[in-house]
Design a protein around this motif. Structure first.
Motif, PDB file in Angstrom:
ATOM      1  N   THR A   3       0.671  -1.393   0.154  1.00  0.00           N
ATOM      2  CA  THR A   3       0.034  -0.128   0.211  1.00  0.00           C
ATOM      3  C   THR A   3       0.377   1.129   0.058  1.00  0.00           C
ATOM      4  O   THR A   3       1.981   1.285   0.756  1.00  0.00           O
ATOM      5  N   CYS A   4       0.411   1.871  -1.295  1.00  0.00           N
ATOM      6  CA  CYS A   4       1.484   3.179  -0.818  1.00  0.00           C
ATOM      7  C   CYS A   4       0.525   4.638  -1.282  1.00  0.00           C
ATOM      8  O   CYS A   4      -0.001   4.586  -2.319  1.00  0.00           O
ATOM      9  N   ASN A   5       1.029   6.078  -0.335  1.00  0.00           N
ATOM     10  CA  ASN A   5       0.024   7.105  -1.575  1.00  0.00           C
ATOM     11  C   ASN A   5       1.528   7.775  -2.049  1.00  0.00           C
ATOM     12  O   ASN A   5       2.122   7.992  -1.563  1.00  0.00           O
ATOM     13  N   LEU A   6       1.007   7.945  -3.233  1.00  0.00           N
ATOM     14  CA  LEU A   6       2.050   8.722  -4.261  1.00  0.00           C
ATOM     15  C   LEU A   6       2.006  10.108  -3.913  1.00  0.00           C
ATOM     16  O   LEU A   6       2.707  10.560  -5.222  1.00  0.00           O
ATOM     17  N   TYR A   7       1.439  10.840  -3.088  1.00  0.00           N
ATOM     18  CA  TYR A   7       1.812  12.032  -3.128  1.00  0.00           C
ATOM     19  C   TYR A   7       1.795  13.077  -4.596  1.00  0.00           C
ATOM     20  O   TYR A   7       2.111  14.204  -4.605  1.00  0.00           O
ATOM     21  N   ASN A   8       0.464  12.109  -5.330  1.00  0.00           N
ATOM     22  CA  ASN A   8      -0.263  13.331  -6.152  1.00  0.00           C
ATOM     23  C   ASN A   8       0.635  13.966  -7.260  1.00  0.00           C
ATOM     24  O   ASN A   8       0.218  15.172  -8.090  1.00  0.00           O
ATOM     25  N   GLY A   9       1.043  12.951  -7.551  1.00  0.00           N
ATOM     26  CA  GLY A   9       2.432  12.103  -8.878  1.00  0.00           C
ATOM     27  C   GLY A   9       3.307  13.176  -8.388  1.00  0.00           C
ATOM     28  O   GLY A   9       4.806  13.142  -9.948  1.00  0.00           O
TER      29      GLY A   9
END
Length: 218
Positions: A3-9
């Motif tokens: 699971t990863c939040n990819l910081y909006n690009g």
């Protein structure tokens, strides 16, 4: 599973590709998924559903084997849900549901409205858990540390699988190169699912570390 939040690009697509190549997850659930990261996920994992956006609402589930992915209804920001069928997933002995969510940020203003929104989002998850009929994993950016009411409410109906491994680490910091300050990314389990190994993975450019887990589905 990763699971990863990819910081909006902002997460570096090449760094994400390198992480996928070195860790070879069968399932990736992504929040703040932008088109550049969606392209990387689609190239590495051929199944699932990716809904990229550039307003922090992008979300996706990428799968190594087939699985139908549907919206997981929540107020203002839907998640995604898939049920993995052991007939198509060679490592599974029973069906497994995977849900990914990205809860509202508690510091968004107006604060009272945000608190009500988060309560509604958590109620959607809790209601789904009550209706579950198979092993379940809920993973993603909950924007809540273990000290916060959102986490406590959810862990009354599910287990914090990472905590059970004894290898808990913080996952968020203000800059991608800074030390992590808060543990707000979680993998919650229910119905015979166990996290047997967990580690955090740095993804250059993202303010979140990825959370990589091995699951045992009883």
């Amino acid at each position: 599973m990763l699971t990863c939040n990819l910081y909006n690009g902002t997460a570096d697509p090449r760094a994400l590709a390198a992480v996928l190549a070195s860790t070879t997850p069968d399932v990736v659930v992504a929040q703040e998924l932008a088109p550049n990261a969606a392209d990387v996920l689609a190239a590495a994992l051929p199944y699932g559903r990716l809904d990229p956006a550039l307003n922090s609402t992008g979300i996706g589930i990428a799968l190594r084997y087939p699985g139908a992915v549907e919206p997981f209804a929540m107020r203002q920001r839907d998640g995604l849900s898939t049920i993995l069928d052991p007939a198509q997933w060679p490592t599974l002995h029973s069906a497994l549901e995977v849900v990914t969510v990205h809860l509202a940020n508690p510091i968004d203003r107006p604060l009272g409205q945000t608190r009500r929104l988060r309560r509604s989002q958590v109620a959607s998850i809790v209601g789904h858990v009550a209706r579950m009929t198979q092993p379940l994993v809920v993973a993603g950016d909950l924007n809540a540390t273990p000290a916060w009411p959102v986490y406590r409410r959810l862990t009354r109906v599910m287990r914090d699988g990472v905590h059970d491994t004894g290898t808990v680490k913080r996952t968020w910091g203000p800059r991608w190169w800074w030390p992590r300050l808060l543990r707000i990314d979680h993998v919650l389990v229910r119905g015979g699912v166990r996290v047997v190994r967990a580690e955090t993975i740095s993804i250059r450019g993202s303010d979140h570390s990825g959370l990589l887990v091995d699951l045992d589905v009883g």
